[in-house]
Design a protein around this motif. Structure first.
Motif, PDB file in Angstrom:
ATOM      1  N   THR A 154      26.839   8.801  43.449  1.00  0.00           N
ATOM      2  CA  THR A 154      28.035   8.004  43.761  1.00  0.00           C
ATOM      3  C   THR A 154      28.962   8.838  44.623  1.00  0.00           C
ATOM      4  O   THR A 154      29.218  10.007  44.328  1.00  0.00           O
ATOM      5  CB  THR A 154      28.756   7.574  42.469  1.00  0.00           C
ATOM      6  OG1 THR A 154      27.829   6.885  41.635  1.00  0.00           O
ATOM      7  CG2 THR A 154      29.927   6.656  42.795  1.00  0.00           C
ATOM      8  N   ARG A 155      29.493   8.221  45.694  1.00  0.00           N
ATOM      9  CA  ARG A 155      30.305   8.975  46.657  1.00  0.00           C
ATOM     10  C   ARG A 155      31.766   8.539  46.692  1.00  0.00           C
ATOM     11  O   ARG A 155      32.638   9.358  46.990  1.00  0.00           O
ATOM     12  CB  ARG A 155      29.716   8.828  48.067  1.00  0.00           C
ATOM     13  CG  ARG A 155      28.310   9.359  48.220  1.00  0.00           C
ATOM     14  CD  ARG A 155      28.251  10.849  47.966  1.00  0.00           C
ATOM     15  NE  ARG A 155      26.900  11.379  48.145  1.00  0.00           N
ATOM     16  CZ  ARG A 155      26.317  12.236  47.335  1.00  0.00           C
ATOM     17  NH1 ARG A 155      26.982  12.666  46.260  1.00  0.00           N
ATOM     18  NH2 ARG A 155      25.103  12.676  47.551  1.00  0.00           N
ATOM     19  N   LEU A 156      32.046   7.245  46.436  1.00  0.00           N
ATOM     20  CA  LEU A 156      33.407   6.775  46.678  1.00  0.00           C
ATOM     21  C   LEU A 156      33.693   5.503  45.907  1.00  0.00           C
ATOM     22  O   LEU A 156      32.793   4.846  45.385  1.00  0.00           O
ATOM     23  CB  LEU A 156      33.614   6.530  48.183  1.00  0.00           C
ATOM     24  CG  LEU A 156      32.708   5.475  48.863  1.00  0.00           C
ATOM     25  CD1 LEU A 156      33.298   4.075  48.772  1.00  0.00           C
ATOM     26  CD2 LEU A 156      32.471   5.841  50.314  1.00  0.00           C
ATOM     27  N   LEU A 157      34.980   5.187  45.863  1.00  0.00           N
ATOM     28  CA  LEU A 157      35.451   3.883  45.377  1.00  0.00           C
ATOM     29  C   LEU A 157      36.166   3.191  46.525  1.00  0.00           C
ATOM     30  O   LEU A 157      37.045   3.779  47.161  1.00  0.00           O
ATOM     31  CB  LEU A 157      36.417   4.065  44.209  1.00  0.00           C
ATOM     32  CG  LEU A 157      37.192   2.805  43.779  1.00  0.00           C
ATOM     33  CD1 LEU A 157      36.249   1.752  43.202  1.00  0.00           C
ATOM     34  CD2 LEU A 157      38.297   3.150  42.786  1.00  0.00           C
ATOM     35  N   LEU A 158      35.791   1.944  46.778  1.00  0.00           N
ATOM     36  CA  LEU A 158      36.460   1.101  47.777  1.00  0.00           C
ATOM     37  C   LEU A 158      37.290   0.058  47.054  1.00  0.00           C
ATOM     38  O   LEU A 158      36.778  -0.669  46.196  1.00  0.00           O
ATOM     39  CB  LEU A 158      35.423   0.411  48.664  1.00  0.00           C
ATOM     40  CG  LEU A 158      35.945  -0.670  49.624  1.00  0.00           C
ATOM     41  CD1 LEU A 158      36.879  -0.077  50.671  1.00  0.00           C
ATOM     42  CD2 LEU A 158      34.782  -1.411  50.297  1.00  0.00           C
ATOM     43  N   LYS A 161      35.594  10.036  46.506  1.00  0.00           N
ATOM     44  CA  LYS A 161      36.633   9.743  47.484  1.00  0.00           C
ATOM     45  C   LYS A 161      37.193   8.343  47.222  1.00  0.00           C
ATOM     46  O   LYS A 161      36.480   7.458  46.744  1.00  0.00           O
ATOM     47  CB  LYS A 161      36.068   9.806  48.907  1.00  0.00           C
ATOM     48  CG  LYS A 161      35.453  11.149  49.283  1.00  0.00           C
ATOM     49  CD  LYS A 161      36.502  12.236  49.409  1.00  0.00           C
ATOM     50  CE  LYS A 161      35.892  13.516  49.962  1.00  0.00           C
ATOM     51  NZ  LYS A 161      36.913  14.587  50.125  1.00  0.00           N
ATOM     52  N   LEU A 162      38.465   8.166  47.575  1.00  0.00           N
ATOM     53  CA  LEU A 162      39.097   6.854  47.451  1.00  0.00           C
ATOM     54  C   LEU A 162      39.332   6.277  48.840  1.00  0.00           C
ATOM     55  O   LEU A 162      40.064   6.853  49.650  1.00  0.00           O
ATOM     56  CB  LEU A 162      40.426   6.958  46.708  1.00  0.00           C
ATOM     57  CG  LEU A 162      41.211   5.641  46.566  1.00  0.00           C
ATOM     58  CD1 LEU A 162      40.411   4.599  45.785  1.00  0.00           C
ATOM     59  CD2 LEU A 162      42.568   5.880  45.905  1.00  0.00           C
ATOM     60  N   LEU A 198      30.994   2.702  44.583  1.00  0.00           N
ATOM     61  CA  LEU A 198      31.719   1.843  43.659  1.00  0.00           C
ATOM     62  C   LEU A 198      32.679   0.982  44.470  1.00  0.00           C
ATOM     63  O   LEU A 198      33.338   1.479  45.387  1.00  0.00           O
ATOM     64  CB  LEU A 198      32.508   2.662  42.638  1.00  0.00           C
ATOM     65  CG  LEU A 198      31.703   3.581  41.721  1.00  0.00           C
ATOM     66  CD1 LEU A 198      32.643   4.340  40.787  1.00  0.00           C
ATOM     67  CD2 LEU A 198      30.675   2.800  40.933  1.00  0.00           C
ATOM     68  N   CYS A 199      32.748  -0.290  44.125  1.00  0.00           N
ATOM     69  CA  CYS A 199      33.602  -1.221  44.862  1.00  0.00           C
ATOM     70  C   CYS A 199      34.342  -2.108  43.872  1.00  0.00           C
ATOM     71  O   CYS A 199      33.751  -2.584  42.891  1.00  0.00           O
ATOM     72  CB  CYS A 199      32.759  -2.083  45.807  1.00  0.00           C
ATOM     73  SG  CYS A 199      33.703  -3.247  46.810  1.00  0.00           S
ATOM     74  N   ALA A 200      35.619  -2.299  44.101  1.00  0.00           N
ATOM     75  CA  ALA A 200      36.379  -3.220  43.258  1.00  0.00           C
ATOM     76  C   ALA A 200      35.749  -4.598  43.327  1.00  0.00           C
ATOM     77  O   ALA A 200      35.375  -5.071  44.405  1.00  0.00           O
ATOM     78  CB  ALA A 200      37.826  -3.270  43.722  1.00  0.00           C
ATOM     79  N   ALA A 201      35.620  -5.256  42.180  1.00  0.00           N
ATOM     80  CA  ALA A 201      35.055  -6.606  42.157  1.00  0.00           C
ATOM     81  C   ALA A 201      35.940  -7.563  42.947  1.00  0.00           C
ATOM     82  O   ALA A 201      35.435  -8.499  43.585  1.00  0.00           O
ATOM     83  CB  ALA A 201      34.902  -7.088  40.722  1.00  0.00           C
ATOM     84  N   ASP A 202      37.244  -7.332  42.932  1.00  0.00           N
ATOM     85  CA  ASP A 202      38.183  -8.135  43.722  1.00  0.00           C
ATOM     86  C   ASP A 202      38.242  -7.538  45.126  1.00  0.00           C
ATOM     87  O   ASP A 202      39.010  -6.609  45.389  1.00  0.00           O
ATOM     88  CB  ASP A 202      39.578  -8.096  43.091  1.00  0.00           C
ATOM     89  CG  ASP A 202      39.600  -8.794  41.748  1.00  0.00           C
ATOM     90  OD1 ASP A 202      39.950  -9.975  41.709  1.00  0.00           O
ATOM     91  OD2 ASP A 202      39.261  -8.141  40.742  1.00  0.00           O
ATOM     92  N   ILE A 203      37.431  -8.041  46.017  1.00  0.00           N
ATOM     93  CA  ILE A 203      37.331  -7.461  47.359  1.00  0.00           C
ATOM     94  C   ILE A 203      37.066  -8.591  48.348  1.00  0.00           C
ATOM     95  O   ILE A 203      36.528  -9.645  47.983  1.00  0.00           O
ATOM     96  CB  ILE A 203      36.196  -6.401  47.418  1.00  0.00           C
ATOM     97  CG1 ILE A 203      36.373  -5.414  48.586  1.00  0.00           C
ATOM     98  CG2 ILE A 203      34.830  -7.055  47.462  1.00  0.00           C
ATOM     99  CD1 ILE A 203      37.375  -4.340  48.348  1.00  0.00           C
TER     100      ILE A 203
END
Length: 377
Positions: A130-134, A161-162, A86-91
């Protein structure tokens, strides 16, 4: 004769000597007791990693050849083929390009989470692997501020994980481990080194286990930083607190001027009371808001941006950030160029959006320059 330098010398060597096989066995039997080959470890890169570990309050770190190498190392700490991120759209655009173009080839997939849902609706984007959020502490380029504690609680509740990119904030403003993050990464090129003369990155781990994994990744993928770049970054790091104070002070003055000027349609800076995350930024950043300011010209066109660029004398168009000298960037044409026009519009990265990296020059000089450049519009 013993020599005790105050400043660590530059160990500009690719390899270190051993007297006999006993010393070789000590190297493998007592990790960290000596050096073998600079890809595996070097006193200068270790000094940088240890300094950032202390600043962030982590358990260990690896210094890498760039911020992109740091993002790669952070993601690979937790991911294997078939996993989902998972990744923040604002990146940062480079982060999304790495995920979309390269890690996808390795069987690692990604879903982008809108900023408003980072802490409230992650479960809707989950997959079995799913493993993490970036996410970023302060997002590039619209300077949205992530609620790191809420993000950590949301990710950990789902067994994730974060991973936090803390480049825009630096550990002077925010220390993500204090809010529950698992890995913290930096483009050291930016505020940590601070003088626009180093390309480097770093990842800091909260646990010793993750720190060991980072060390392994750095060695086997050849991500580790050279001695000279490490030494320069350590030298820059020593003035980080002083520089950040000046960056923040100047950026606040710049944002306030922009907010008053009729040629400016919208200003994005967490230090302004009207910023949607102003209160969060004040609490999470101990009252400091960073040195980056973005704004949208009232004339939201590329022609207006070019006129502004030509008129400004103190903000050269140099598509990076965080040096002691001010500069400006154009996200639609540089950092987020790989996105489609539709994606950029959805994120608010329009034709008239300009990002300023506010340096540590006398504030009055910067304000005069911006005033005259905007007046010419």
């Amino acid at each position: 004769m013993e020599i005790h330098p105050k400043i660590t010398p530059i160990y500009q060597t690719s390899v270190f000597k051993f007297e006999d096989l006993n010393e070789l066995e000590l190297y493998f039997g007592e990790p960290g007791s000596r050096y073998l080959y600079s890809r595996n470890g070097n006193p200068n890169s270790d000094e940088l990693a240890e300094a950032l570990t202390r600043l962030e309050g982590g358990a260990g770190a690896v210094a890498t050849g760039s911020g992109m190498a740091a993002i790669f190392a952070a993601l690979m700490t937790y991911c294997a083929a078939g996993d989902h991120v998972l990744c923040a759209a604002d990146i940062y655009g480079g982060s999304s390009s790495l995920l979309n173009q390269e890690l996808s080839r390795l069987g690692i997939t990604v879903s982008y989470v809108p900023f408003e849902e980072l802490t409230t609706n992650l479960a809707a984007y989950m997959q079995p692997r799913t493993r993490l959020l970036l996410c970023e502490t302060i997002s590039n380029p619209l300077l949205r501020v992530a609620d790191l504690r809420a993000a950590a609680e949301a990710t950990h509740a789902l067994g994730l994980k974060l991973v936090v990119d803390n480049t825009f904030a630096s550990p002077v403003i925010t220390r993500p481990f204090e809010h529950g993050a698992d890995l913290v990464m930096h483009s050291v090129t930016k505020y940590v080194a601070g003088h626009s003369d180093v390309t480097a990155g770093a990842v800091v781990a909260r646990t010793a286990e993750d720190a060991a994994r980072l060390k392994q990744l750095g060695t086997l993928f050849g991500l580790t930083l050279s001695p000279m770049e490490s030494w320069l970054a350590v030298r820059g790091l020593k003035t980080l607190r002083l520089r950040m104070e000046a960056h923040c002070r100047n950026a606040q003055a710049v944002a306030e001027l922009l907010a008053r000027h009729p040629a400016v349609g919208e200003v994005f800076y967490p230090g302004l009371p009207q910023h949607p995350q102003h209160a969060l930024a004040a609490a999470q950043g101990a009252g400091q808001f960073g040195g980056m300011v973005s704004f949208r010209l009232a004339d939201d066109t590329t022609e207006a941006v070019s006129r502004f660029m030509r008129a400004s004398q103190r903000f050269p168009f140099a598509p990076s950030l965080a040096g002691v000298d001010s500069s400006l960037s154009y996200p639609a044409g540089t950092s987020h160029r790989a996105l489609s026009e539709e994606q950029r519009q959805e994120l608010g990265i329009t034709a008239g959006l300009v990002r300023l990296s506010v340096g540590i020059e006398p504030a009055a000089e910067l304000l005069l320059d911006l005033q005259q450049a905007l007046d010419k519009k």
